[in-house]
Every structure is written in C-alpha cells, then in structure tokens.
Design a protein around this motif. Structure first.
Motif, mmCIF file in Angstrom:
data_model
loop_
_atom_site.group_PDB
_atom_site.id
_atom_site.type_symbol
_atom_site.label_atom_id
_atom_site.label_comp_id
_atom_site.label_asym_id
_atom_site.label_seq_id
_atom_site.Cartn_x
_atom_site.Cartn_y
_atom_site.Cartn_z
ATOM 1 N N SER A 2 0.833 -1.199 0.000
ATOM 2 C CA SER A 2 0.000 0.000 0.000
ATOM 3 C C SER A 2 0.870 1.251 0.000
ATOM 4 C CB SER A 2 -0.916 -0.011 1.219
ATOM 5 O OG SER A 2 -1.709 1.147 1.261
ATOM 6 N N ASN A 3 1.916 1.243 0.810
ATOM 7 C CA ASN A 3 2.843 2.378 0.851
ATOM 8 C C ASN A 3 3.543 2.552 -0.495
ATOM 9 O OD1 ASN A 3 2.196 2.875 3.505
ATOM 10 N ND2 ASN A 3 3.894 1.682 4.305
ATOM 11 N N LEU A 4 3.953 1.445 -1.094
ATOM 12 C CA LEU A 4 4.590 1.503 -2.409
ATOM 13 C C LEU A 4 3.632 2.073 -3.448
ATOM 14 C CD1 LEU A 4 6.845 0.875 -4.438
ATOM 15 C CD2 LEU A 4 5.981 -1.479 -4.521
ATOM 16 N N TYR A 5 2.393 1.638 -3.418
ATOM 17 C CA TYR A 5 1.369 2.134 -4.351
ATOM 18 C C TYR A 5 1.243 3.655 -4.255
ATOM 19 C CZ TYR A 5 -3.209 2.887 -6.439
ATOM 20 O OH TYR A 5 -4.235 3.356 -7.219
ATOM 21 N N HIS A 6 1.200 4.156 -3.039
ATOM 22 C CA HIS A 6 1.061 5.609 -2.858
ATOM 23 C C HIS A 6 2.330 6.365 -3.273
ATOM 24 C CE1 HIS A 6 -2.930 5.512 -1.266
ATOM 25 N NE2 HIS A 6 -2.580 4.540 -0.456
ATOM 26 N N ARG A 7 3.498 5.779 -3.028
ATOM 27 C CA ARG A 7 4.734 6.424 -3.485
ATOM 28 C C ARG A 7 4.806 6.474 -4.999
ATOM 29 N NH1 ARG A 7 7.007 3.288 0.698
ATOM 30 N NH2 ARG A 7 7.919 1.863 -0.811
ATOM 31 N N LEU A 8 4.364 5.405 -5.655
ATOM 32 C CA LEU A 8 4.352 5.400 -7.124
ATOM 33 C C LEU A 8 3.402 6.460 -7.669
ATOM 34 C CD1 LEU A 8 4.404 1.567 -7.837
ATOM 35 C CD2 LEU A 8 6.191 3.210 -8.433
ATOM 36 N N GLY A 9 2.367 6.761 -6.944
ATOM 37 C CA GLY A 9 1.409 7.783 -7.370
ATOM 38 C C GLY A 9 2.028 9.163 -7.468
ATOM 39 N N ARG A 10 3.075 9.403 -6.725
ATOM 40 C CA ARG A 10 3.763 10.701 -6.782
ATOM 41 C C ARG A 10 4.478 10.918 -8.108
ATOM 42 N NH1 ARG A 10 6.776 10.235 -1.032
ATOM 43 N NH2 ARG A 10 4.924 9.940 0.235
ATOM 44 N N PHE A 11 4.852 9.824 -8.762
ATOM 45 C CA PHE A 11 5.612 9.930 -10.006
ATOM 46 C C PHE A 11 4.726 10.005 -11.232
ATOM 47 C CE2 PHE A 11 8.660 7.963 -7.115
ATOM 48 C CZ PHE A 11 9.745 8.789 -7.311
ATOM 49 N N GLY A 12 3.557 9.418 -11.161
ATOM 50 C CA GLY A 12 2.704 9.333 -12.344
ATOM 51 C C GLY A 12 1.594 10.256 -12.245
#
Length: 50
Positions: free
Chosen positions: A40-50
């Motif tokens: 879940s944390n990874l998903y939200h961090r990836l959202g910052r890039f895309g």
C-alpha cells in the motif's frame, strides 16, 4: 578532464503508471495479509511519479 555523462532516467512516466496498476492489482490479492501495508505504501509512493 572529460565531463561526466548525464544520468538517464531508468523508468519513464508510463512505466510508473504500469507499475502502479500492477501493485494495485497485487494489493487487492493480498489485502488480508500483513505485508499488504508495505505494498500500500509503495502504491502511494508510485502515485507521486505518475
């Protein structure tokens, strides 16, 4: 002395979208397992890039 070459990005913006979709799909599969919070944390961090 020569100038250092410029670093090229490893992932494109499109790659981050694909990774985010894949992590989201996997997150739904493991939602009741303890490691789901890490994904879940990874998903939200990836959202910052895309």
């Amino acid at each position: 002395m020569t100038e250092p070459t410029r670093a090229r990005p490893v992932f494109s913006t499109e790659d981050f979208q694909l990774l985010k979709q894949a992590v989201h799909h996997y997150l739904r599969e493991i939602q009741d397992k303890p490691e789901s919070s890490k994904y879940s944390n990874l998903y939200h961090r990836l959202g910052r890039f895309g």
